[in-house]
Design a protein around this motif. Structure first.
Motif, short mmCIF file in Angstrom:
data_model
loop_
_atom_site.label_atom_id
_atom_site.label_comp_id
_atom_site.label_asym_id
_atom_site.label_seq_id
_atom_site.Cartn_x
_atom_site.Cartn_y
_atom_site.Cartn_z
N LEU A 1 0.84 -1.19 0.00
CA LEU A 1 0.00 0.00 0.00
C LEU A 1 0.88 1.25 0.00
CD1 LEU A 1 -2.94 1.03 0.15
CD2 LEU A 1 -2.70 1.02 2.65
N LYS A 2 0.73 2.07 -1.06
CA LYS A 2 1.52 3.30 -1.17
C LYS A 2 1.06 4.32 -0.13
CE LYS A 2 1.95 2.84 -6.21
NZ LYS A 2 1.57 3.45 -7.51
N PRO A 3 1.99 5.11 0.42
CA PRO A 3 3.44 5.04 0.18
C PRO A 3 4.08 3.96 1.07
CG PRO A 3 2.96 6.85 1.67
CD PRO A 3 1.62 6.25 1.27
N PHE A 4 5.00 3.19 0.54
CA PHE A 4 5.67 2.16 1.32
C PHE A 4 7.18 2.41 1.27
CE2 PHE A 4 4.66 0.55 -2.93
CZ PHE A 4 5.90 0.21 -3.43
N ASP A 5 7.87 2.00 2.34
CA ASP A 5 9.32 2.21 2.40
C ASP A 5 10.06 0.95 1.96
OD1 ASP A 5 9.15 0.43 4.54
OD2 ASP A 5 9.30 1.98 6.07
N TYR A 6 11.39 1.02 1.99
CA TYR A 6 12.18 -0.11 1.49
C TYR A 6 12.00 -1.35 2.36
CZ TYR A 6 16.02 -3.04 -0.02
OH TYR A 6 16.76 -4.09 -0.49
N ALA A 7 11.84 -1.17 3.66
CA ALA A 7 11.66 -2.33 4.54
C ALA A 7 10.41 -3.11 4.17
CB ALA A 7 11.58 -1.88 6.00
N GLU A 8 9.32 -2.41 3.86
CA GLU A 8 8.08 -3.06 3.44
C GLU A 8 8.26 -3.74 2.08
OE1 GLU A 8 4.44 -0.45 5.09
OE2 GLU A 8 5.97 0.72 4.05
N PHE A 9 8.94 -3.04 1.18
CA PHE A 9 9.22 -3.61 -0.14
C PHE A 9 10.05 -4.89 -0.01
CE2 PHE A 9 12.17 -4.21 -3.63
CZ PHE A 9 11.36 -4.14 -4.76
N LEU A 10 11.10 -4.82 0.81
CA LEU A 10 11.98 -5.98 0.97
C LEU A 10 11.25 -7.17 1.56
CD1 LEU A 10 14.83 -7.12 0.70
CD2 LEU A 10 15.35 -6.18 2.96
N ALA A 11 10.36 -6.93 2.50
CA ALA A 11 9.58 -8.02 3.09
C ALA A 11 8.74 -8.73 2.03
CB ALA A 11 8.68 -7.48 4.20
N ALA A 12 8.14 -7.95 1.12
CA ALA A 12 7.36 -8.54 0.03
C ALA A 12 8.27 -9.29 -0.93
CB ALA A 12 6.59 -7.46 -0.70
N ALA A 13 9.43 -8.71 -1.24
CA ALA A 13 10.38 -9.36 -2.15
C ALA A 13 10.89 -10.67 -1.55
CB ALA A 13 11.54 -8.42 -2.47
N MET A 14 11.14 -10.69 -0.24
CA MET A 14 11.59 -11.91 0.42
C MET A 14 10.52 -12.99 0.36
SD MET A 14 14.70 -11.62 1.50
CE MET A 14 14.78 -12.97 2.68
N LYS A 15 9.26 -12.59 0.42
CA LYS A 15 8.16 -13.55 0.29
C LYS A 15 8.20 -14.19 -1.10
CE LYS A 15 4.28 -12.44 2.20
NZ LYS A 15 2.94 -11.84 2.50
N ALA A 16 8.48 -13.36 -2.12
CA ALA A 16 8.60 -13.89 -3.48
C ALA A 16 9.80 -14.83 -3.60
CB ALA A 16 8.74 -12.74 -4.48
N LYS A 17 10.90 -14.45 -2.99
CA LYS A 17 12.10 -15.30 -3.04
C LYS A 17 11.82 -16.66 -2.42
CE LYS A 17 16.95 -15.48 -1.65
NZ LYS A 17 18.03 -14.83 -0.89
N GLU A 18 11.14 -16.67 -1.29
CA GLU A 18 10.81 -17.93 -0.62
C GLU A 18 9.86 -18.76 -1.48
OE1 GLU A 18 10.68 -20.90 2.35
OE2 GLU A 18 12.11 -19.36 1.75
N TRP A 19 8.90 -18.11 -2.14
CA TRP A 19 7.96 -18.84 -3.00
C TRP A 19 8.71 -19.53 -4.14
CZ3 TRP A 19 6.39 -19.20 -8.04
CH2 TRP A 19 5.17 -19.87 -8.26
N PHE A 20 9.62 -18.82 -4.80
CA PHE A 20 10.37 -19.42 -5.91
C PHE A 20 11.30 -20.52 -5.41
CE2 PHE A 20 9.15 -15.48 -8.13
CZ PHE A 20 8.67 -16.05 -9.31
#
Length: 244
Positions: free
Chosen positions: A102-121
């Motif tokens: 949900l905008k505006p989001f910071d890098y920590a929030e972005f990284l948490a979502a990206a880590m979720k994607a990494k774990e999924w793959f």
């Protein structure tokens, strides 16, 4: 060190949002930015030409919104929605989005979502994807001054650590590229079949070693000592790659 590289695209019709998410992707080591565009129509054409792992996708866009576009994306591509409107969250998860920022989001929030994607793959593809990504990874983006420079790993001779900085020595450059980073962090990002740490202050490209003299490696007339801490690993490499 095996490193999963997730190829991704950013789709957002707001220039500032597009630029911010791009900066977040570039500073995340396991993400590889392949495309960015300001419309879902353009993105649809691009992803048909080159399927990608992950899309950072805005929802409210003209002509074709993010929810409509997500239904046209290949099943192999996963989606993280980015939007300023929380009412889309339920619909976002109905199309099996990995996460919702949900905008505006910071890098920590972005990284948490990206880590979720990494774990999924990681769970879906297992070690095979990591191995193929390691072989394919042939560049890094590093921050030098106010720029993000693309460093072709085939051009690297060695990395030299200087406290909080690293000098990157390249084949055709007499002057090193200077970047703010630790050797320990860099070592985790490099493909282990191409690079080896041989000293507290040096990581060398294995295929450019010219000579080995006692405990010293010679690369482009530069002598680099193999320290006692790293000597067993280096000797094991030599044994595997020497003719007796």
């Amino acid at each position: 060190m095996k490193t999963t590289r997730i190829t991704c695209m950013i789709v957002d019709d707001e220039p500032m949002a597009l630029s911010l998410i791009e900066s977040y992707v570039l500073k995340t080591p396991f993400l590889e930015l392949r495309q960015k565009c300001d419309s879902a129509i353009e993105a649809l054409t691009l992803i048909e030409q080159e399927p990608l792992d992950l899309l950072f996708l805005d929802i409210q866009m003209p002509d074709l919104n993010g929810l409509e576009f997500s239904k046209l994306v290949p099943k192999t591509s996963r989606i993280i929605f980015t939007t300023a409107f929380s009412e889309y969250a339920i619909e976002g998860f109905k199309v099996e989005a990995l996460d919702y920022l949900l905008k505006p989001f910071d890098y920590a929030e972005f990284l948490a979502a990206a880590m979720k994607a990494k774990e999924w793959f990681r769970l879906v593809h297992g070690p095979h994807k990591e191995e193929s990504d390691e072989k394919a990874q042939n560049f890094l983006f590093v921050k030098s001054g106010y720029k993000q420079l693309k460093i072709n790993l085939d051009e690297v001779l060695y990395f030299e650590g200087l406290k909080d900085y690293i000098k990157i020595w390249l084949r055709d450059n007499s002057k090193a590229v200077l970047t703010l980073m630790s050797l320990k962090h860099l070592e985790k990002q490099l493909p282990s079949h191409k690079f080896m740490r041989v000293h507290r202050s040096f990581i060398v490209a294995l295929d450019v070693i010219d000579e080995i003299e006692r405990s010293q490696i010679i690369i482009n007339n530069k002598r680099i000592t193999v320290s006692e801490q790293y000597k067993p690993h280096f000797l094991d490499y030599l044994k595997k790659n020497s003719l007796d």
